[in-house]
Design a protein around this motif. Structure first.
Motif, PDB file in Angstrom:
ATOM      1  N   SER A 125      -5.220  -1.713  -6.802  1.00  0.00           N
ATOM      2  CA  SER A 125      -4.300  -0.601  -7.052  1.00  0.00           C
ATOM      3  C   SER A 125      -4.372   0.738  -6.378  1.00  0.00           C
ATOM      4  O   SER A 125      -3.851   1.505  -6.333  1.00  0.00           O
ATOM      5  CB  SER A 125      -4.318  -0.428  -8.504  1.00  0.00           C
ATOM      6  OG  SER A 125      -5.480   0.090  -9.089  1.00  0.00           O
ATOM      7  N   SER A 144      -5.253   2.074  -2.538  1.00  0.00           N
ATOM      8  CA  SER A 144      -5.709   1.628  -1.205  1.00  0.00           C
ATOM      9  C   SER A 144      -6.776   2.217  -0.507  1.00  0.00           C
ATOM     10  O   SER A 144      -7.107   3.563  -0.667  1.00  0.00           O
ATOM     11  CB  SER A 144      -4.363   2.481  -0.490  1.00  0.00           C
ATOM     12  OG  SER A 144      -4.609   1.770   0.989  1.00  0.00           O
ATOM     13  N   TRP A 172      -0.084  -5.715  -6.266  1.00  0.00           N
ATOM     14  CA  TRP A 172      -0.001  -4.203  -6.532  1.00  0.00           C
ATOM     15  C   TRP A 172       1.276  -3.753  -5.917  1.00  0.00           C
ATOM     16  O   TRP A 172       1.624  -3.704  -4.749  1.00  0.00           O
ATOM     17  CB  TRP A 172      -1.092  -3.537  -6.357  1.00  0.00           C
ATOM     18  CG  TRP A 172      -1.112  -1.954  -6.484  1.00  0.00           C
ATOM     19  CD1 TRP A 172      -0.946  -0.926  -5.527  1.00  0.00           C
ATOM     20  CD2 TRP A 172      -1.043  -1.291  -7.950  1.00  0.00           C
ATOM     21  NE1 TRP A 172      -0.670   0.390  -5.911  1.00  0.00           N
ATOM     22  CE2 TRP A 172      -0.888   0.083  -7.368  1.00  0.00           C
ATOM     23  CE3 TRP A 172      -1.025  -1.764  -9.210  1.00  0.00           C
ATOM     24  CZ2 TRP A 172      -0.615   0.932  -8.529  1.00  0.00           C
ATOM     25  CZ3 TRP A 172      -0.984  -1.132 -10.033  1.00  0.00           C
ATOM     26  CH2 TRP A 172      -0.676   0.327  -9.721  1.00  0.00           C
ATOM     27  N   LEU A 173       2.105  -3.225  -6.776  1.00  0.00           N
ATOM     28  CA  LEU A 173       3.489  -2.483  -6.345  1.00  0.00           C
ATOM     29  C   LEU A 173       3.207  -0.906  -6.358  1.00  0.00           C
ATOM     30  O   LEU A 173       3.270  -0.256  -7.480  1.00  0.00           O
ATOM     31  CB  LEU A 173       4.656  -3.056  -6.994  1.00  0.00           C
ATOM     32  CG  LEU A 173       4.662  -4.554  -7.380  1.00  0.00           C
ATOM     33  CD1 LEU A 173       5.949  -4.650  -8.435  1.00  0.00           C
ATOM     34  CD2 LEU A 173       4.991  -5.161  -6.176  1.00  0.00           C
ATOM     35  N   PRO A 174       3.129  -0.275  -5.355  1.00  0.00           N
ATOM     36  CA  PRO A 174       2.890   1.061  -5.400  1.00  0.00           C
ATOM     37  C   PRO A 174       3.886   2.044  -6.014  1.00  0.00           C
ATOM     38  O   PRO A 174       3.391   3.041  -6.734  1.00  0.00           O
ATOM     39  CB  PRO A 174       2.627   1.767  -3.896  1.00  0.00           C
ATOM     40  CG  PRO A 174       2.346   0.210  -3.078  1.00  0.00           C
ATOM     41  CD  PRO A 174       3.082  -0.874  -3.914  1.00  0.00           C
ATOM     42  N   ARG A 175       5.261   1.487  -5.657  1.00  0.00           N
ATOM     43  CA  ARG A 175       6.313   2.386  -6.401  1.00  0.00           C
ATOM     44  C   ARG A 175       6.132   3.926  -5.992  1.00  0.00           C
ATOM     45  O   ARG A 175       6.171   4.660  -7.049  1.00  0.00           O
ATOM     46  CB  ARG A 175       6.573   2.152  -7.895  1.00  0.00           C
ATOM     47  CG  ARG A 175       6.475   0.694  -8.032  1.00  0.00           C
ATOM     48  CD  ARG A 175       6.722   0.382  -9.471  1.00  0.00           C
ATOM     49  NE  ARG A 175       8.245   0.607  -9.808  1.00  0.00           N
ATOM     50  CZ  ARG A 175       8.529   1.594 -10.873  1.00  0.00           C
ATOM     51  NH1 ARG A 175       7.653   2.386 -11.087  1.00  0.00           N
ATOM     52  NH2 ARG A 175       9.988   1.943 -11.169  1.00  0.00           N
ATOM     53  N   THR A 176       5.848   4.387  -4.691  1.00  0.00           N
ATOM     54  CA  THR A 176       5.598   5.611  -4.527  1.00  0.00           C
ATOM     55  C   THR A 176       7.060   6.489  -4.751  1.00  0.00           C
ATOM     56  O   THR A 176       6.601   7.818  -4.873  1.00  0.00           O
ATOM     57  CB  THR A 176       5.232   5.704  -2.953  1.00  0.00           C
ATOM     58  OG1 THR A 176       6.085   5.045  -2.133  1.00  0.00           O
ATOM     59  CG2 THR A 176       3.950   5.016  -2.869  1.00  0.00           C
ATOM     60  N   ASN A 217       4.668   7.779  -7.842  1.00  0.00           N
ATOM     61  CA  ASN A 217       3.394   6.794  -7.795  1.00  0.00           C
ATOM     62  C   ASN A 217       3.262   6.212  -9.009  1.00  0.00           C
ATOM     63  O   ASN A 217       2.048   5.932  -9.479  1.00  0.00           O
ATOM     64  CB  ASN A 217       2.346   7.739  -7.597  1.00  0.00           C
ATOM     65  CG  ASN A 217       2.274   8.200  -6.067  1.00  0.00           C
ATOM     66  OD1 ASN A 217       2.716   7.412  -5.279  1.00  0.00           O
ATOM     67  ND2 ASN A 217       2.086   9.333  -5.565  1.00  0.00           N
ATOM     68  N   GLN A 218       4.252   5.522  -9.847  1.00  0.00           N
ATOM     69  CA  GLN A 218       4.101   4.981 -10.945  1.00  0.00           C
ATOM     70  C   GLN A 218       4.062   3.238 -10.558  1.00  0.00           C
ATOM     71  O   GLN A 218       4.983   2.539 -10.802  1.00  0.00           O
ATOM     72  CB  GLN A 218       5.406   5.187 -11.990  1.00  0.00           C
ATOM     73  CG  GLN A 218       5.425   6.486 -12.559  1.00  0.00           C
ATOM     74  CD  GLN A 218       4.283   6.865 -13.409  1.00  0.00           C
ATOM     75  OE1 GLN A 218       3.758   6.068 -14.298  1.00  0.00           O
ATOM     76  NE2 GLN A 218       3.896   8.118 -13.331  1.00  0.00           N
ATOM     77  N   GLY A 219       2.870   3.056 -10.107  1.00  0.00           N
ATOM     78  CA  GLY A 219       2.808   1.652  -9.668  1.00  0.00           C
ATOM     79  C   GLY A 219       2.470   0.718 -10.652  1.00  0.00           C
ATOM     80  O   GLY A 219       2.083   1.120 -11.767  1.00  0.00           O
ATOM     81  N   SER A 268       1.066  -1.734 -15.901  1.00  0.00           N
ATOM     82  CA  SER A 268       0.686  -0.352 -14.976  1.00  0.00           C
ATOM     83  C   SER A 268      -0.714  -0.055 -14.929  1.00  0.00           C
ATOM     84  O   SER A 268      -1.143   0.199 -14.129  1.00  0.00           O
ATOM     85  CB  SER A 268       1.589   0.652 -15.829  1.00  0.00           C
ATOM     86  OG  SER A 268       2.897   0.708 -16.099  1.00  0.00           O
ATOM     87  N   ASP A 273       7.304  -6.454  -1.817  1.00  0.00           N
ATOM     88  CA  ASP A 273       7.704  -5.183  -2.131  1.00  0.00           C
ATOM     89  C   ASP A 273       8.786  -4.862  -1.246  1.00  0.00           C
ATOM     90  O   ASP A 273       8.404  -4.486  -0.185  1.00  0.00           O
ATOM     91  CB  ASP A 273       6.847  -4.292  -2.777  1.00  0.00           C
ATOM     92  CG  ASP A 273       7.299  -2.824  -3.146  1.00  0.00           C
ATOM     93  OD1 ASP A 273       8.529  -2.795  -3.298  1.00  0.00           O
ATOM     94  OD2 ASP A 273       6.618  -1.959  -3.755  1.00  0.00           O
TER      95      ASP A 273
END
Length: 457
Positions: A233, A235, A295-299, A303-305, A325, A347
């Motif tokens: 989670s 990088s 892992w999905l970063p959802r920037t 940044n709620q990955g 999460s 993603d």
């Protein structure tokens, strides 16, 4: 319900090995089908199977090329000039190796577990593809560690690199029996060990392995499990607490799936139970086998990955997908069914095509599988809406008519919609998404527009 074409039942062949080997890695001589047909004008060979398309950046001219592995070789194409794909032999350390058993990609190297079979003699070793000049690939050979068959059995290698800026993980699986035999593939697994290269771009031999992880839950004394996936989670950081490793002793196991952290220790859940179970709430756990952890970063959402992974066995009447999460408390995604075995995720939520119909999307690649005497055909990919911050509200769409990513009429009539997807990739984080399949080659789509169309390489 997705449409089915009965005539394509042949997709399910060779699937037991696919499921043991995972979406992006291989185990055994049958891991990826070899194709001897010549490359055609503008087309890959009919029936080719491929691992995900990869890009590395050690410098020019290698930076100009994309690569994928299939059977007894690596294929490359110049993506700048959009040349044809062409095969590259596996000539490393003075040996012409028979095939690719597993593959992982850092930002500068392609890690390969290459195997060689000569009569009853079998060996496997780790190599890296370091550069390519358009004609010749330069490999490095980790000759200080070669696993060979003997009277006690043999080893197979699984490689993982969840972050191209991070570590490479090596799962060494022990087997009894003879390499390549049906009995040994089904019954001969005898535990495994796991190692980690923390600086994989500078590693040149097995002696450069930085860490031997705790394998108490994997070796034959206690766990007898192998690794099905690794996700990180953070990088490039390699913080053990932020890493999740999934493991099982059987891809279809209902009670042997566990979660480990970056040290190889079982994850402790909020009930203070440290058995690596998937925790869904106070007193609610499952030990179903999982794969494809990502892992999905959802920037785009502060940044709620989140982590996402998929069960490979029925649990509670479905083949569930889980999201979390923090990698500790997990939610089952709504919309999962008994039909679709998911083995990998990509993603696309930050691409124009991944934001259709006011959704942020993840694509979930499916696989053919055999449940007892029942064959299930693959279904290309499903869509997952991850727009909401809370993973417990995410939903899976399995009906083509309700898809938002690609032009539905284009996708639904293509071979891709019924193919096993071995893996998907977005080289250089560009706008081109590649879907690598079993038997149906490689597909490409330009994600810079809404509702684009798939084309076949």
């Amino acid at each position: 319900m997705k449409k089915r074409i009965i005539g394509r039942i042949g997709i399910v062949l060779a699937l037991a090995v696919l499921l043991i080997s995972g979406s992006c890695t291989g185990v055994g001589i049958f891991a990826v089908v070899a194709v001897s047909e010549k490359i055609d004008e503008g087309l890959l060979p009919e029936g080719i199977s491929a691992r995900p398309v990869a890009h590395i950046s050690p410098g020019l001219p290698t930076d100009n090329y994309y690569f994928f592995a299939s059977g007894p070789g690596i294929w490359a194409k110049n993506h700048v000039t959009n040349s044809l794909w062409k095969p590259i032999p596996l000539n490393s350390g003075g040996i012409s190796w028979d095939g690719v058993q597993s593959m992982a990609v850092t930002d500068q190297k392609i890690y390969l577990a290459l195997y060689d079979v000569n009569g009853d003699n079998y060996k496997v070793a780790i190599h890296t593809l370091d550069s390519f000049d358009g004609t010749t690939a330069t490999y490095a050979y980790f000759s200080d560690q070669i696993w060979t068959s003997n009277s006690a059995g043999y080893q197979t290698i699984r490689l993982f690199c969840p972050d191209p800026l991070g570590a490479v993980y090596v799962n060494v699986m022990d087997h009894t029996g003879t390499y390549g035999s049906i009995d040994s593939e089904d019954n001969g697994f005898d535990g495994s060990s796991i190692y980690r290269f923390d600086t994989p771009n500078s590693a040149s031999s097995w002696s450069d392995v930085n860490i031997t992880l705790n394998d108490d839950e994997l070796d034959k004394t206690n766990g007898t499990r192998y690794v099905t996936g690794v996700a990180d989670s953070v990088s490039g950081a390699g913080v053990d607490a932020d890493i999740r490793i999934t493991a099982t002793n059987n891809m279809f196991g209902q009670t042997t799936g566990i979660l480990l952290d970056g040290k190889g220790d079982t994850v402790v859940n909020p009930d203070l139970i440290s058995d690596g179970s998937i925790f869904e709430g106070p007193g609610i756990y499952t030990y179903v086998s999982t794969t494809g952890i990502t892992w999905l970063p959802r920037t785009w959402d502060a940044n709620q990955g989140a982590f996402i992974m998929s069960a490979t066995s029925l649990d509670g009447g479905t083949l569930p997908m889980f999201a979390s999460s923090d990698g500790i408390t997990w939610s089952r995604l709504s919309g999962t069914t008994t039909e679709f075995l998911t083995t990998n995720f990509i993603d696309v939520s930050e691409k124009a095509a991944g934001q259709g119909d006011s959704k942020r999307l993840v694509l979930a690649g499916t696989s053919s599988y055999i449940d007892g005497s029942t064959s299930h055909i693959a279904s290309g990919y499903n869509e997952i809406d991850i727009t909401a911050t809370d993973p417990s509200t995410w939903s899976v769409t399995t009906n083509w008519d309700n898809y938002s990513f690609a032009l539905n009429t284009n996708y639904s009539v293509s071979d891709l919609s019924l193919a096993t997807i071995i893996g998907m990739s977005i080289p250089e984080n560009g706008d081109d998404l590649y879907a690598s399949t079993r038997n149906f080659g490689i597909w490409k789509i330009d994600m810079s527009t809404v509702k684009p169309s798939w084309t076949r390489e």
